[in-house]
Design an enzyme around this catalytic site. Structure first.
Site, PDB file in Angstrom:
ATOM      1  N   GLY A 218       0.819  -1.194   0.000  1.00 42.02           N
ATOM      2  CA  GLY A 218       0.000   0.000   0.000  1.00 42.02           C
ATOM      3  C   GLY A 218       0.859   1.252   0.000  1.00 42.02           C
ATOM      4  N   GLU A 259       4.889  -6.921   0.594  1.00 39.72           N
ATOM      5  CA  GLU A 259       4.589  -7.354  -0.768  1.00 39.72           C
ATOM      6  C   GLU A 259       4.214  -6.167  -1.649  1.00 39.72           C
ATOM      7  OE1 GLU A 259       1.954 -10.441   0.603  1.00 39.72           O
ATOM      8  OE2 GLU A 259       0.275  -9.028   0.468  1.00 39.72           O
ATOM      9  N   PRO A 260       5.177  -5.326  -1.922  1.00 40.78           N
ATOM     10  CA  PRO A 260       4.906  -4.153  -2.749  1.00 40.78           C
ATOM     11  C   PRO A 260       4.777  -4.485  -4.233  1.00 40.78           C
ATOM     12  CG  PRO A 260       7.234  -4.235  -2.196  1.00 40.78           C
ATOM     13  CD  PRO A 260       6.593  -5.393  -1.496  1.00 40.78           C
ATOM     14  N   GLY A 261       3.837  -3.838  -4.870  1.00 40.16           N
ATOM     15  CA  GLY A 261       3.727  -3.922  -6.324  1.00 40.16           C
ATOM     16  C   GLY A 261       4.079  -2.553  -6.880  1.00 40.16           C
ATOM     17  N   TYR A 302      -9.973   4.499 -11.797  1.00 35.84           N
ATOM     18  CA  TYR A 302      -9.657   5.009 -10.455  1.00 35.84           C
ATOM     19  C   TYR A 302      -9.547   6.529 -10.389  1.00 35.84           C
ATOM     20  CZ  TYR A 302      -7.884   0.183  -9.980  1.00 35.84           C
ATOM     21  OH  TYR A 302      -7.736  -1.169  -9.967  1.00 35.84           O
ATOM     22  N   CYS A 328     -14.370   3.756 -28.990  1.00 41.89           N
ATOM     23  CA  CYS A 328     -15.682   4.313 -29.259  1.00 41.89           C
ATOM     24  C   CYS A 328     -16.551   4.280 -28.007  1.00 41.89           C
ATOM     25  CB  CYS A 328     -16.327   3.605 -30.438  1.00 41.89           C
ATOM     26  SG  CYS A 328     -15.451   4.058 -31.944  1.00 41.89           S
ATOM     27  N   GLU A 329     -16.124   5.075 -27.064  1.00 41.31           N
ATOM     28  CA  GLU A 329     -16.740   5.232 -25.764  1.00 41.31           C
ATOM     29  C   GLU A 329     -15.912   6.347 -25.129  1.00 41.31           C
ATOM     30  OE1 GLU A 329     -17.505   2.265 -22.108  1.00 41.31           O
ATOM     31  OE2 GLU A 329     -17.455   1.305 -24.047  1.00 41.31           O
ATOM     32  N   TYR A 356      -0.124  -1.857 -12.781  1.00 45.05           N
ATOM     33  CA  TYR A 356      -1.553  -1.953 -13.095  1.00 45.05           C
ATOM     34  C   TYR A 356      -1.906  -1.238 -14.401  1.00 45.05           C
ATOM     35  CZ  TYR A 356      -1.212  -3.318  -8.279  1.00 45.05           C
ATOM     36  OH  TYR A 356      -0.807  -3.931  -7.124  1.00 45.05           O
TER      37      TYR A 356
END
Ligand SMILES: *Cc1c(COP(=O)(O)O)cnc(C)c1O
Length: 401
Positions: A218, A259-261, A302, A328-329, A356
């Site tokens: 986190g 456990e860092p990402g 997010y 197309c959105e 991510y």
């Protein structure tokens, strides 16, 4: 990374393309290990889900990291990358007992996050030690989707259910070798971590044969100018003192794990796109790039603000732009953002594109997922080929109608 290097990578591999700077990953890894250098047994389990390319996993292995995985497929990627199963922890949520058993049989450390599986697994395999994921009920995290430690979160076993855990452990005779928490991403305040870790220490006292405590992750990294990041150095000092006190009272030196990402890979990444069209409406200058939320969904999912630089004109006059995609959105990357003057054909770099980003890419609008390049030892290494048409249809079955 140097702007010329990024531009050369686009020239060589085309756009859009993800680029990861191995040196930055190493810097972040060393920052974390230095912050905890006084801890005798430190373990960094890189969270594979952030960026799961096997060449990145190999880099992590070279640095000395272990892996944190959330699916059997991530476990297999780790094995392909050469990790010893003992250096992989598996922290699934809502996964079938069958998958958990299969992973356990590979020799991977299992981390269980619900009472039902704990009881089933303990009954069947009392001799395979497991870790328990605790939910300390600490409200944390930058976005409700990634805040996973609060009272109504689906993650972990509530600290209020510790008596039930203890009963299952006693009834099954199973062994608990680790205690774990992961309270969410983007935590701003180290006091939140420390508060949650106190809860974890209290919980850990109930288990006599622990080998490690895993504090999850986190860690916040800066995304835009003025963003504050987790003060790892201060956090390291403070948690080290508390951890040492815990070990002393516990009567045994155990391992401290993280456990860092995002912390390890976010800032190492750049997503390079080409400007297809500049469209001026009555109110806005839209810049449309050769990508969309099929390749980078964090801004839409997010509200993440990825800094955008115009690598083709880095010193140009700053102007206001809304950067959007070709899907197309509605797919807005940035609204009314100041960027150095943009022309059609320019290459825009999205920063913080390591974590991510590619990991969440899809084929929406039947577009190919981009290529990935690792910048390692002053050389560009292609680590993921851009998809081709065959990738889109290889699993489709055309029936006779
Ligand atoms: C996603 C995840 C992480 C990594 O979180 P970051 O914010 O990327 O550091 C760590 N542990 C678990 C169990 C996760 O699900």
């Amino acid at each position: 990374m140097k702007i010329e290097t990024l531009l050369n990578i686009v020239k060589e591999f085309g756009s859009p393309v993800y680029v990861y700077d191995a040196a930055k990953i190493e810097t972040q890894y060393k920052r974390l290990t230095s912050a905890f250098s006084k801890v005798k047994q430190l373990k960094i389990n890189y969270a594979v889900k952030a960026l799961s390319n096997i060449s990145v996993l190999k880099l992590m292995k070279k640095l000395g990291a272990c892996l944190d995985t959330v699916s059997i497929q991530e476990v297999k990627l780790g094995l392909v990358a050469g990790f010893n199963p003992q250096h992989i922890i598996y922290t699934p949520n809502g996964v079938s007992i069958e998958e958990i058993e299969t992973v356990a049989k590979l020799g991977v450390q299992i981390n269980i996050d619900n009472l039902s599986i704990l009881e089933q697994f303990g009954t069947k395999y009392p001799n395979i030690p497991v870790c328990i994921r605790i939910n300390p009920h600490v409200m944390a995290g930058g976005n409700t989707n990634i805040s996973v430690g609060h009272i109504d979160s689906k993650f972990g076993i509530s600290i209020h259910q510790v008596p039930h855990i203890l009963r299952i452990v006693e009834n099954t005779g199973m062994q608990i070798n680790g205690i774990h928490m992961h309270t969410g991403s983007d935590i701003l305040d180290i006091d939140v971590f420390l508060y949650a870790s106190e809860i974890l220490f209290e919980t850990a006292k109930n288990f006599k044969n622990l080998e490690f405590i895993d504090f999850g992750s986190g860690f916040k990294v800066p995304y835009k100018e003025g963003d504050i990041e987790t003060d790892i150095e201060e956090f390291g000092e403070k948690l080290t003192v508390r951890f040492k006190t815990f070990c002393k009272n516990y009567g045994k030196e155990i391992t401290l794990a993280f456990e860092p990402g995002k912390f390890l890979v976010s800032e190492a990444g750049y997503f390079l796109t080409k400007v297809n069209v500049i469209k001026q409406t009555t109110s806005t200058v839209f810049v449309q790039v050769d990508s969309g939320f099929n390749h980078l969904i964090r801004p839409m999912l997010y509200g993440a603000q990825h800094e955008i630089i115009n690598t083709s004109n880095p010193n140009g006059k700053q102007r206001f732009y809304s950067v959007v995609g070709y899907i197309c959105e509605t797919d807005t990357f940035a609204t009314n953002r100041r960027i150095a003057e943009i022309n059609e054909g320019d290459i825009l770099a999205f920063k913080n594109a390591g974590a991510y980003c590619f990991a969440m890419a899809s084929n929406y609008n039947s577009r190919y997922r981009p290529a990935e390049v690792l910048w390692y030892n002053d050389q560009a290494h292609l680590i993921q080929k851009r998809e081709v048409f065959d990738d889109l249809i290889k699993n489709q079955i055309e029936i006779t109608l």
